[in-house]
Enzyme design. Structure first.
Site, PDB file in Angstrom:
ATOM      1  N   ARG A  11      -8.786  23.764 -23.546  1.00 29.35           N
ATOM      2  CA  ARG A  11      -9.284  25.024 -24.095  1.00 29.35           C
ATOM      3  C   ARG A  11     -10.761  24.856 -24.460  1.00 29.35           C
ATOM      4  O   ARG A  11     -11.098  24.150 -25.406  1.00 29.35           O
ATOM      5  CB  ARG A  11      -8.484  25.449 -25.329  1.00 29.35           C
ATOM      6  CG  ARG A  11      -9.071  26.712 -25.986  1.00 29.35           C
ATOM      7  CD  ARG A  11      -8.124  27.442 -26.914  1.00 29.35           C
ATOM      8  NE  ARG A  11      -7.751  26.706 -28.096  1.00 29.35           N
ATOM      9  CZ  ARG A  11      -7.104  27.233 -29.151  1.00 29.35           C
ATOM     10  NH1 ARG A  11      -6.772  28.522 -29.139  1.00 29.35           N
ATOM     11  NH2 ARG A  11      -6.779  26.488 -30.173  1.00 29.35           N
TER      12      ARG A  11
ATOM     13  N   ASP B 286      -6.032  25.270 -38.810  1.00 27.46           N
ATOM     14  CA  ASP B 286      -7.195  25.150 -37.946  1.00 27.46           C
ATOM     15  C   ASP B 286      -8.120  26.326 -38.225  1.00 27.46           C
ATOM     16  O   ASP B 286      -7.935  27.047 -39.215  1.00 27.46           O
ATOM     17  CB  ASP B 286      -6.796  25.051 -36.476  1.00 27.46           C
ATOM     18  CG  ASP B 286      -6.103  26.320 -35.959  1.00 27.46           C
ATOM     19  OD1 ASP B 286      -6.057  27.334 -36.687  1.00 27.46           O
ATOM     20  OD2 ASP B 286      -5.624  26.297 -34.812  1.00 27.46           O
TER      21      ASP B 286
END
Length: 526
Positions: A156, A438
């Site tokens: 990603r 996160d």
């Protein structure tokens, strides 16, 4: 000073080969081809936000109705239980060994983009694809290497909104998306094909099908430059913005020769919902713990994603379970694991073709549930023609039983402070309150603080959430945290958070990025 390729970059000797002249030229070409389009699309985001703040509500685009209504087109063929995490060396090894079908190495939400982290992450992925990666932990004395059977690697890159200021092309910073994608593709495409796989990507934070078209154009040019057949790259799009949820068909269509499907990026989706409608008191959401996948706007989004993917012959991936194992507390751990089981059971029975977990120990739980209820490779046969999701369903903000508690207010402050501090020290994901936090989950926490202050929301015991109240809680939490840290350690994150409560930045990551833009900035100087 620019070199012959028009690139300005400063790297230490250990990364010279990673950013060799050919790699620099490849990246510079991508930048020159696509950066202006990227900037134009980011400007369109600003214009659309202005429309929303002037009363416009998102809906399905009539100009692309022909794409949604055409039943004849499908995308390229597409991996069921996935684990995601940062690109640090130990994490890469453990994740590839976890037993999951795939590992998404994340340069975005779970990696703080210090220059050293980004370059070291790229080196780690090159070694992983060559199957030569190893790691010796000096503290524990343990050594790590790959098992014979490992997960398939996905990558990603950072979103279109970010730049990489350490790599300048013609005097301007390269798109972080192009840098992460381009460097990985340049160094790994031939090795991944040799491994019988390919270069696979997860594409984050998009807000329109035109942004997906940009990715598709990037893929085509990158493949052409290295004489790789078009369609070799596969990309899964994270539907993690409220605007993208109205363009799922169109996003798959734009990427159709490169598409592997869509993913429910649930945490960023909640963040996007708050961010886009933060000005409107009707859209004030309750505390994060009360926003579940059964909340109306979340439920509608999941149903539409699964239906859309299966109609187009691609995978509909579930979201990440944020729970992590809780050591030394069997009762709390049992409750946490039960939440994971219920979440994964909901996903597989809804029709998802796979799911995410954030910790290697959760892979077994997710696999058992998906293998029991989905013994076949996917659930593409579940077409759901009876489901009709309207624009109003995707915007249904009502949360039955949802509330704002003082404890929820404090929890948002704690998560924000702890995550900001970790990020500034180069750590993009960190366990807080037995959840893996996160950037996406931290964005929810700080966005809710802003939203509640802006609209003078009340807690369930009648306290009005004001700037002064939030600042008071921030100061109290800093004092508490500094009982086990040096004085002043949390001054910087506290300062950032106090400003964010009244002056809303688009992203934490872009706001804090300059705090460590120096190459390999020593942590003690942050």
């Amino acid at each position: 000073m620019q070199n012959a390729a028009g690139v300005s970059v400063n790297v230490s000797a250990e990364y010279k080969q990673l950013l060799n002249p050919s790699a620099q030229q490849f990246l510079a070409t991508l930048h020159r081809c696509f950066n202006q389009t990227r900037i134009n699309l980011l400007n369109e985001r600003v214009k659309k936000q202005e429309k929303i703040q002037n009363g416009w509500l998102p809906t399905f685009n009539p100009d692309t109705k022909y794409i949604r209504d055409d039943p004849t087109w499908t995308a390229a063929k597409p991996a069921p239980v996935e684990i995601t995490g940062p690109v640090s060396r130990k994490m890469v090894i453990n994740a590839l060994n976890s037993g999951a079908s795939t590992f998404m190495a994340d340069f975005e939400d779970s990696t703080a983009p210090t220059w050293e982290n980004i370059l070291e992450g790229q080196v780690n992925l090159i070694d992983a694809n060559k199957k030569t990666i190893s790691f010796h932990d000096k503290k524990s004395g343990k050594s790590y290497s790959l098992n014979e059977k490992i997960a398939t690697l996905l990558v990603r890159p950072r979103g279109w909104h970010m730049v990489e200021k350490h790599f300048l092309v013609d005097g301007e910073p390269i798109s972080a998306s192009l840098f992460d994608f381009g460097l990985y593709f340049f160094h790994n495409v031939h090795q991944t094909l040799k491994n019988g796989l390919g270069p696979y990507f997860y594409l984050p934070k998009m807000e329109s099908h035109l942004e997906a078209r940009l990715w598709n154009d990037v893929f085509n040019v990158a493949q052409d430059m290295l004489n790789i057949p078009r369609g070799t790259i596969r990309g899964t799009v994270l539907i993690e913005t409220i605007l993208a949820s109205f363009e799922m068909d169109e996003i798959i269509y734009e990427l159709r020769d490169h598409s592997s499907g869509l993913n429910c990026g649930r945490w960023d989706y909640i963040f996007s919902f708050i961010k886009k409608f933060k000005h409107d008191p009707k859209f004030v959401l309750p505390q994060r713990a009360d926003i579940t996948m059964t909340t109306p706007f979340m439920d509608a989004y999941v149903k539409l994603l699964i239906k859309t993917c299966h109609k187009r012959g691609v995978h509909a991936m579930g979201g990440m379970a944020a729970q992590i194992p809780i050591k030394n507390n069997p009762e709390a751990n049992s409750k946490a694991m039960e939440k994971v089981k219920k979440d994964k059971l909901r996903e597989v029975t809804a029709g998802h073709d796979g799911t995410w977990v954030a910790h290697p120990d959760l892979v077994k739980i997710a696999l058992e549930i998906f293998n029991k209820h989905m013994p076949q490779p996917n659930q593409l046969y579940k077409q759901y023609p009876e489901i009709e999701v309207k624009a109003s369903d995707l915007l249904n903000y009502r949360v039955v039983g949802g509330k704002i508690t003082y404890d929820g207010l404090v929890a948002n402050v704690q998560v924000s402070l702890l995550y900001l501090q970790a990020w500034l020290l180069g750590n993009g994901c960190v366990p807080i309150h037995n959840l893996m936090e996160d950037a996406a989950t931290a964005e929810i926490s700080r966005s809710q603080l802003y939203q509640w202050v802006k609209h003078g929301s009340k807690t369930d015991d009648g306290k009005v959430v004001t700037r002064d109240l939030v600042n008071k809680i921030i100061d109290e939490q800093v004092k508490e945290l500094e009982k086990s840290a040096k004085p002043g350690v949390y001054d910087k994150p506290a300062g950032f958070l106090k400003r964010m409560v009244v002056d809303y930045p688009e992203f934490i990551t872009t706001t804090l990025y300059d705090s460590f833009k120096g190459f390999a900035l020593p942590k003690e100087k942050l």
